[in-house]
Design a protein around this motif. Structure first.
Motif, PDB file in Angstrom:
ATOM      1  N   GLN A 157       0.858  -1.184   0.000  1.00 15.55           N
ATOM      2  CA  GLN A 157       0.000   0.000   0.000  1.00 15.55           C
ATOM      3  C   GLN A 157       0.896   1.237   0.000  1.00 15.55           C
ATOM      4  N   ALA A 158       1.166   1.770  -1.173  1.00 12.91           N
ATOM      5  CA  ALA A 158       2.061   2.920  -1.285  1.00 12.91           C
ATOM      6  C   ALA A 158       1.410   4.169  -0.700  1.00 12.91           C
ATOM      7  N   VAL A 159       2.125   4.814   0.211  1.00 10.68           N
ATOM      8  CA  VAL A 159       1.674   6.078   0.791  1.00 10.68           C
ATOM      9  C   VAL A 159       2.669   7.138   0.325  1.00 10.68           C
ATOM     10  N   ARG A 160       2.208   8.024  -0.546  1.00  9.43           N
ATOM     11  CA  ARG A 160       3.107   8.986  -1.184  1.00  9.43           C
ATOM     12  C   ARG A 160       3.113  10.320  -0.436  1.00  9.43           C
ATOM     13  N   PHE A 161       4.318  10.801  -0.150  1.00 13.34           N
ATOM     14  CA  PHE A 161       4.492  12.043   0.596  1.00 13.34           C
ATOM     15  C   PHE A 161       5.167  13.091  -0.277  1.00 13.34           C
ATOM     16  N   PRO A 162       4.903  14.386  -0.010  1.00 14.05           N
ATOM     17  CA  PRO A 162       5.522  15.443  -0.806  1.00 14.05           C
ATOM     18  C   PRO A 162       6.971  15.714  -0.431  1.00 14.05           C
ATOM     19  N   ASN A 163       7.370  15.332   0.785  1.00  9.30           N
ATOM     20  CA  ASN A 163       8.742  15.605   1.229  1.00  9.30           C
ATOM     21  C   ASN A 163       9.169  14.585   2.277  1.00  9.30           C
ATOM     22  N   ASP A 164      10.458  14.559   2.544  1.00 10.24           N
ATOM     23  CA  ASP A 164      11.028  13.590   3.482  1.00 10.24           C
ATOM     24  C   ASP A 164      10.509  13.782   4.900  1.00 10.24           C
ATOM     25  N   ALA A 165      10.319  15.033   5.310  1.00  8.49           N
ATOM     26  CA  ALA A 165       9.898  15.314   6.680  1.00  8.49           C
ATOM     27  C   ALA A 165       8.563  14.642   6.995  1.00  8.49           C
ATOM     28  N   ALA A 166       7.641  14.701   6.038  1.00  6.28           N
ATOM     29  CA  ALA A 166       6.331  14.087   6.243  1.00  6.28           C
ATOM     30  C   ALA A 166       6.442  12.566   6.304  1.00  6.28           C
ATOM     31  N   ALA A 167       7.265  11.979   5.440  1.00  8.11           N
ATOM     32  CA  ALA A 167       7.445  10.531   5.443  1.00  8.11           C
ATOM     33  C   ALA A 167       8.116  10.068   6.727  1.00  8.11           C
ATOM     34  N   LEU A 168       9.126  10.800   7.175  1.00  4.16           N
ATOM     35  CA  LEU A 168       9.826  10.430   8.404  1.00  4.16           C
ATOM     36  C   LEU A 168       8.902  10.537   9.612  1.00  4.16           C
ATOM     37  N   SER A 169       8.090  11.576   9.662  1.00  2.51           N
ATOM     38  CA  SER A 169       7.149  11.736  10.768  1.00  2.51           C
ATOM     39  C   SER A 169       6.171  10.561  10.836  1.00  2.51           C
ATOM     40  N   ALA A 170       5.665  10.154   9.675  1.00  6.01           N
ATOM     41  CA  ALA A 170       4.736   9.015   9.634  1.00  6.01           C
ATOM     42  C   ALA A 170       5.429   7.730  10.063  1.00  6.01           C
ATOM     43  N   LEU A 171       6.697   7.585   9.697  1.00  5.68           N
ATOM     44  CA  LEU A 171       7.451   6.389  10.068  1.00  5.68           C
ATOM     45  C   LEU A 171       7.682   6.349  11.581  1.00  5.68           C
ATOM     46  N   LYS A 172       8.029   7.479  12.153  1.00  7.70           N
ATOM     47  CA  LYS A 172       8.316   7.550  13.590  1.00  7.70           C
ATOM     48  C   LYS A 172       7.068   7.298  14.439  1.00  7.70           C
ATOM     49  N   THR A 173       5.915   7.726  13.940  1.00  5.70           N
ATOM     50  CA  THR A 173       4.663   7.525  14.686  1.00  5.70           C
ATOM     51  C   THR A 173       3.988   6.205  14.329  1.00  5.70           C
ATOM     52  N   LYS A 174       4.615   5.430  13.444  1.00  4.79           N
ATOM     53  CA  LYS A 174       4.106   4.143  12.983  1.00  4.79           C
ATOM     54  C   LYS A 174       2.778   4.249  12.232  1.00  4.79           C
TER      55      LYS A 174
END
Length: 258
Positions: A157-174
Motif C-alpha cells: 500500500q504505497a503512501v506517497r508524501f511530498p517531502n522527506d519530513a512528512a514521510a519520516l514523521s509518519a514512520l516515527k509515529t508508525k
C-alpha cells in the motif's frame, strides 16, 4: 516649477541606483537552484543554509567555474517540472537519471549512483524487501523509490508524501509500516532518531547515476557544470565531501582523485 523638476530628477536617480543595486546583488547572472530542504545527507537546510553532498559539491563546481548560485527549496515532485519550464536553472537533489526523466530534462555527467534503503520501526511486519506486500509503505512522490516500490512490491500500500519530513514523521509515529528512501538518507534518519528505534532492514544498489538537472538545450551551462565536476573529482573535493556526508559509502573508482 524648477523645484518640481529637481525633485523628479532626484527620484529618478534614486530609482536607478536601487535597480542597479538589485542587479549587483544577484540578478541575471545568478543561477537559481531548485533543491530540497529536508533530505539528508544529500540536500537539506541547516541554520538557514542549504547544504548536503549534492549542494556542497555544486557550490564547489560553481566556484571553479566562476558561477553564482541561489538555492531555493521546493518539493521533489515539482522539481523536474520547474527545471523544465525555466523556474530553476539547475535541479540538485540526488536525481537519478532515468530514461523517463531524460524526456523532460537534460542531465550533467554522473556524480554518484542511486542506492535505496528500506527503513522500518521496531515491531513492524516489514523486515526485508519480501515483506512489503500488504503493508503501508511510505515513498517520496515521483522518486526512484516510488517507482521501485510499484515495480517490485505491487501489493504494497504505497503512501506517497511530498517531502522527506512528512514521510519520516509518519514512520516515527508508525502511521506507516516502512518507507523507502535513498540509502544514505535512510541511514541518517536511523542514526539521528534513536528514540524512534528505526532500522534499515534492506538496501538496494542500482546502476542509475545521479546528475544535476537542466532545461533541455541549455548546453552552455551543462558544459560548464561538467567541466567543474571534472575539476572537483580530479582535485579530491568529491572524495572529501563524500566522506563528510556519506562516510559509510564506498567511493566508485571513477570519482577517486586523479
Amino acid at each position: 516649477m524648477k523645484r518640481l523638476f529637481a525633485a523628479l530628477a532626484a527620484l529618478a536617480t534614486a530609482a536607478s541606483l536601487v535597480a542597479c543595486g538589485s542587479d549587483d546583488a544577484g540578478g541575471e547572472d545568478t543561477l537559481r537552484v531548485g533543491t530540497l530542504s529536508d533530505s539528508k545527507p544529500n540536500a537539506y537546510q541547516e541554520n538557514g543554509e542549504f547544504t548536503g553532498f549534492d549542494n556542497e559539491m555544486l557550490k564547489a563546481i560553481a566556484e571553479k567555474q566562476g558561477l553564482k548560485l541561489e538555492f531555493v527549496a521546493t518539493d521533489f515532485s515539482a522539481l523536474l517540472g520547474q527545471v523544465a519550464n525555466g523556474t530553476f536553472d539547475i535541479g540538485s537533489s540526488a536525481i537519478a537519471q532515468t530514461e523517463e526523466r531524460k524526456r523532460t530534462v537534460a542531465f550533467s555527467d554522473p556524480y554518484n549512483y542511486q542506492s535505496l534503503g528500506i527503513a522500518a520501526p521496531s515491531g513492524s511486519p516489514v523486515t526485508d524487501e519480501n515483506t512489503l506486500g500488504g503493508n503501508r509503505i511510505g515513498v517520496l512522490q515521483g522518486t526512484v523509490s516510488d517507482t521501485w516500490l510499484s515495480e517490485n512490491a505491487p501489493t504494497a500500500q504505497a503512501v506517497r508524501f511530498p517531502n522527506d519530513a512528512a514521510a519520516l514523521s509518519a514512520l516515527k509515529t508508525k502511521a506507516i509500516d516502512g518507507a523507502v528512501f535513498d540509502l544514505a538518507t535512510a541511514e541518517t534518519y536511523v542514526a539521528e532518531n534513536p528514540d524512534a528505534k528505526l532500522r534499515v532492514v534492506h538496501s538496494i544498489t542500482t546502476d542509475l547515476p545521479h546528475g544535476y538537472a537542466f532545461k533541455r538545450g541549455n548546453t552552455e551551462l551543462i558544459d560548464k557544470i561538467n567541466a567543474g565536476l571534472k575539476q572537483v573529482i580530479e582535485d579530491g573535493t568529491w572524495e572529501e565531501l563524500h566522506k563528510r556526508f556519506e562516510p559509510n559509502a564506498p567511493t566508485p573508482p571513477e570519482f577517486a582523485a586523479k
